[in-house]
Design an enzyme around this catalytic site. Structure first.
Site, PDB file in Angstrom:
ATOM      1  N   ASP A 103      26.047  83.668  74.908  1.00  0.00           N
ATOM      2  CA  ASP A 103      27.221  82.826  74.749  1.00  0.00           C
ATOM      3  C   ASP A 103      28.198  83.265  75.829  1.00  0.00           C
ATOM      4  O   ASP A 103      28.525  84.447  75.907  1.00  0.00           O
ATOM      5  CB  ASP A 103      27.825  83.094  73.360  1.00  0.00           C
ATOM      6  CG  ASP A 103      28.512  81.887  72.788  1.00  0.00           C
ATOM      7  OD1 ASP A 103      29.256  81.252  73.530  1.00  0.00           O
ATOM      8  OD2 ASP A 103      28.306  81.596  71.592  1.00  0.00           O
ATOM      9  N   ASP A 204      31.207  78.285  75.954  1.00  0.00           N
ATOM     10  CA  ASP A 204      32.250  78.089  74.953  1.00  0.00           C
ATOM     11  C   ASP A 204      33.325  77.121  75.478  1.00  0.00           C
ATOM     12  O   ASP A 204      33.735  77.220  76.636  1.00  0.00           O
ATOM     13  CB  ASP A 204      32.867  79.472  74.697  1.00  0.00           C
ATOM     14  CG  ASP A 204      33.694  79.526  73.443  1.00  0.00           C
ATOM     15  OD1 ASP A 204      33.170  79.169  72.381  1.00  0.00           O
ATOM     16  OD2 ASP A 204      34.873  79.941  73.518  1.00  0.00           O
ATOM     17  N   GLU A 261      29.532  73.704  74.873  1.00  0.00           N
ATOM     18  CA  GLU A 261      30.255  73.295  73.670  1.00  0.00           C
ATOM     19  C   GLU A 261      31.419  72.448  74.166  1.00  0.00           C
ATOM     20  O   GLU A 261      32.312  72.952  74.859  1.00  0.00           O
ATOM     21  CB  GLU A 261      30.801  74.500  72.895  1.00  0.00           C
ATOM     22  CG  GLU A 261      31.549  74.051  71.649  1.00  0.00           C
ATOM     23  CD  GLU A 261      32.627  75.014  71.171  1.00  0.00           C
ATOM     24  OE1 GLU A 261      33.010  74.926  70.003  1.00  0.00           O
ATOM     25  OE2 GLU A 261      33.100  75.853  71.942  1.00  0.00           O
ATOM     26  N   HIS A 325      27.818  78.038  63.768  1.00  0.00           N
ATOM     27  CA  HIS A 325      28.672  79.088  63.184  1.00  0.00           C
ATOM     28  C   HIS A 325      30.102  78.613  62.932  1.00  0.00           C
ATOM     29  O   HIS A 325      30.889  79.353  62.359  1.00  0.00           O
ATOM     30  CB  HIS A 325      28.682  80.307  64.109  1.00  0.00           C
ATOM     31  CG  HIS A 325      29.333  80.020  65.438  1.00  0.00           C
ATOM     32  ND1 HIS A 325      28.735  79.242  66.396  1.00  0.00           N
ATOM     33  CD2 HIS A 325      30.530  80.372  65.931  1.00  0.00           C
ATOM     34  CE1 HIS A 325      29.546  79.134  67.438  1.00  0.00           C
ATOM     35  NE2 HIS A 325      30.640  79.821  67.188  1.00  0.00           N
ATOM     36  N   ASP A 326      30.455  77.426  63.394  1.00  0.00           N
ATOM     37  CA  ASP A 326      31.831  76.943  63.229  1.00  0.00           C
ATOM     38  C   ASP A 326      31.990  75.906  62.118  1.00  0.00           C
ATOM     39  O   ASP A 326      33.093  75.426  61.890  1.00  0.00           O
ATOM     40  CB  ASP A 326      32.309  76.293  64.537  1.00  0.00           C
ATOM     41  CG  ASP A 326      32.615  77.320  65.614  1.00  0.00           C
ATOM     42  OD1 ASP A 326      32.944  78.469  65.268  1.00  0.00           O
ATOM     43  OD2 ASP A 326      32.508  76.975  66.799  1.00  0.00           O
TER      44      ASP A 326
HETATM   45  C1  GLC Z   1      34.333  78.099  70.138  1.00  0.00           C
HETATM   46  C2  GLC Z   1      33.534  79.021  69.270  1.00  0.00           C
HETATM   47  C3  GLC Z   1      34.417  79.534  68.181  1.00  0.00           C
HETATM   48  C4  GLC Z   1      35.533  80.308  68.827  1.00  0.00           C
HETATM   49  C5  GLC Z   1      36.291  79.444  69.819  1.00  0.00           C
HETATM   50  C6  GLC Z   1      37.202  80.270  70.683  1.00  0.00           C
HETATM   51  O1  GLC Z   1      34.720  76.947  69.489  1.00  0.00           O
HETATM   52  O2  GLC Z   1      32.390  78.360  68.788  1.00  0.00           O
HETATM   53  O3  GLC Z   1      33.717  80.276  67.240  1.00  0.00           O
HETATM   54  O4  GLC Z   1      36.410  80.770  67.857  1.00  0.00           O
HETATM   55  O5  GLC Z   1      35.424  78.779  70.691  1.00  0.00           O
HETATM   56  O6  GLC Z   1      36.497  81.034  71.596  1.00  0.00           O
END
Ligand code: GLC
Length: 539
Positions: A103, A204, A261, A325-326
């Protein structure tokens, strides 16, 4: 298909499994999952049949946001082990034909990263411009930008009296990607992992990395819900420029990939996500979260899929995500009130995810039907959950330790306590109890992954809709130019459905929740049992 031929592009045709390492398996009895724990479970992953693992961040971090606040991109956080452990993981995973995706948090670092410590130290520090600094206006933040963690996205730093910008927590200052040195420095960190042999990256919040040069105010604003239209601090054109550069960097290496993402609120913006594929010159894959935000409905799922495919078209390749995970675990989302049908729906969802066109990303524990954990406010450590409880309980309920057995703490650890609450249902829902049961969700995932892997039409064929969900049934062909075509029928309802398909061929059952494998049938008048999911191959 021989994986060594060019046609088998691993990140297109393989299955990717997301691991939240703190919760996968604890090898050293401290109650927290670690890299050695993942190594110990590689045989499990290999028997599941997955092709790659995406690890949420394991870099050195003060863990204000579960590792998404990186203080050193080249070190492994001691919570997870050492760099040597990671190197062993690479070797052991590769031995089993499993690839590793890291990641990569590009948008921000930790406030304890040495770059930020230097940057904040004085107005003329050489790294001053590596972050986004601005003087306040009458002792107030420089503009109205809101952080996704609530409140202003600006934090005053007393050393120089300036404010710095943070899209997320104040412990996560945003890097200034308009600065060429930042690009070079971060790309060096990326190269470091590529040179070590990692196969790719999940990027991310890639769509946040460039902000308006003039830091103009965002338009609408609702302080109450912390909602605003992020016109100037997100989704700027420049982010595509960085995505293209990132792709060029990746392409210096053989066979690597990046999946972005693309964060949007409300979640699920396929157009925006698809834009990060560029003209095939940006990211290899991008996430579209639309399916996660649909209630259980064949037609609404179909609409998402249709839109996503249309937008991705020939620019790139779709990804198919049902959980991460979110977000709350899918089994609860798809059967909110209807708890009795949970596993039946989970099976249909598994068929859908693993028979659609596009790379499936499976979140750990989904294969056994793990559910969200009920958490009291005092048990929550997710900053988002703490801040917004009870309106929003945060992301932690979907991040509980993996349920391996029915023993104490689900066989996740031999420590007395786990780093966060185990889900009480582990005695019933666990890997050990599902393994010997032919009809379990776990074995269904295994079978689905296996047929997907061995059937060109499933891993690379075109999608053609036959039933678009109106009567609660979704049915589609997966068409392959030289290999046998496949037909998939999914009954999303608890009643019997009969569908008519204009087709007189004979088909053989490849896998089904209700039919025997190898059974030969026609599909012109197909009677589907409640929640039946079946895959047929043309003979
Ligand atoms: C992304 C991740 C999340 C994190 C955020 C800030 O959305 O998936 O878990 O808190 O970025 O880095």
């Amino acid at each position: 298909m021989n994986k060594n031929t060019n046609e088998w592009v691993w990140w297109k045709h393989g299955v990717i499994y997301e691991i939240f390492p703190k919760s996968f398996y604890d090898s050293n009895a401290d109650g927290t999952g670690d890299i050695q724990g993942i190594i110990l479970k590689l045989d499990y992953l290999s028997s599941l049949g997955i092709d790659a693992i995406w690890l949420t961040p394991i870099y050195e971090s003060p863990m204000f946001d579960f590792g998404y606040d990186v203080s050193n991109y080249r070190e492994i956080d001691p919570v997870f082990g050492t760099l040597n452990d990671f190197k062993t993981l690479l070797v052991e995973a590769n031995k089993r034909n499993i690839r590793i995706i890291m990641d990569m948090v590009l948008n921000h670092t930790s406030h304890l990263h040495s770059w930020f410590l230097e940057s904040k130290s004085s107005l003329d520090n050489p790294k001053r411009d590596w972050y986004i600094w601005k003087e306040g206006v009458k002792n107030k933040p420089p503009n109205n930008w809101l952080s996704s963690w609530g409140g202003s996205a600006w934090e005053k730093d007393e050393t120089t009296g300036y404010y710095y910008f943070h899209s997320c927590m104040k412990e996560q200052p945003d890097l200034n990607w308009r600065n060429k040195e930042v690009i070079e420095a971060v790309f060096d960190e990326v190269r470091y992992w590529l040179d070590l042999g990692v196969d790719g990256f999940r990027l991310d919040v890639i769509n946040w990395i460039i902000k308006d040069k003039h830091l103009r105010n965002n338009p609408s604003y609702s302080r109450l819900l912390n909602i605003q239209r992020h016109l100037f601090d997100r989704n700027r054109k420049g982010a595509h420029r960085i995505a293209r550069k990132f792709r060029l960097l990746l392409d210096e290496y053989e066979d690597r990939m990046a999946v972005g993402e693309v964060f949007s609120f409300p979640p699920g913006n396929p157009k925006l996500s698809a834009s990060y594929l560029g003209k095939g010159d940006e990211l290899n894959l991008a996430f579209d979260f639309s399916l996660m935000y649909r209630t259980w409905s064949a037609s609404s799922f179909y609409k998402c899929i249709k839109k996503w495919y249309k937008l991705v078209a020939d620019k790139g390749w779709p990804s198919i995500v049902l959980s991460s995970h979110d977000y709350p675990r899918s089994i609860g989302r798809y059967a909110v009130l209807n708890k009795t049908d949970r596993f039946k729906r989970a099976k249909v969802a598994a068929f859908l995810q693993l028979t659609l066109k596009g790379t499936p990303f499976i979140y750990y524990g989904e294969e056994i039907g793990m559910t969200n954990v009920f958490m009291k406010p005092s048990e929550i450590s997710d900053p988002l959950g703490k801040k917004f409880w009870p309106i929003y309980k945060g992301r932690q309920p979907a991040r509980a330790p993996m349920q391996w057995t029915s023993e104490k703490n689900g066989g996740f650890t031999s420590a007395a306590d786990t780093w966060m609450k185990m889900n009480a249902d582990y005695k019933k829902i666990n890997v050990e109890s599902q393994l010997p049961n032919d009809k379990s969700l776990l074995n269904l995932y295994k079978d689905l992954i296996e047929i997907r892997k061995n059937t060109p039409a499933l891993y690379s064929g075109e999608f053609e809709a036959v039933k678009k969900g109106k009567s609660g049934v979704l049915a589609y062909y997966r068409l392959h130019y030289y290999s046998d075509n496949v037909f998939v029928a999914l009954n999303f309802t608890s009643t019997i459905k009969t569908i008519s398909v204009k087709n007189t061929d004979n088909w053989k059952v490849l896998l089904s929740t209700h039919r025997n494998k190898e059974e030969i049938t026609t599909i012109n008048e197909l009677k589907l049992a409640p929640y039946e999911a079946s895959v047929f191959i043309k003979i």
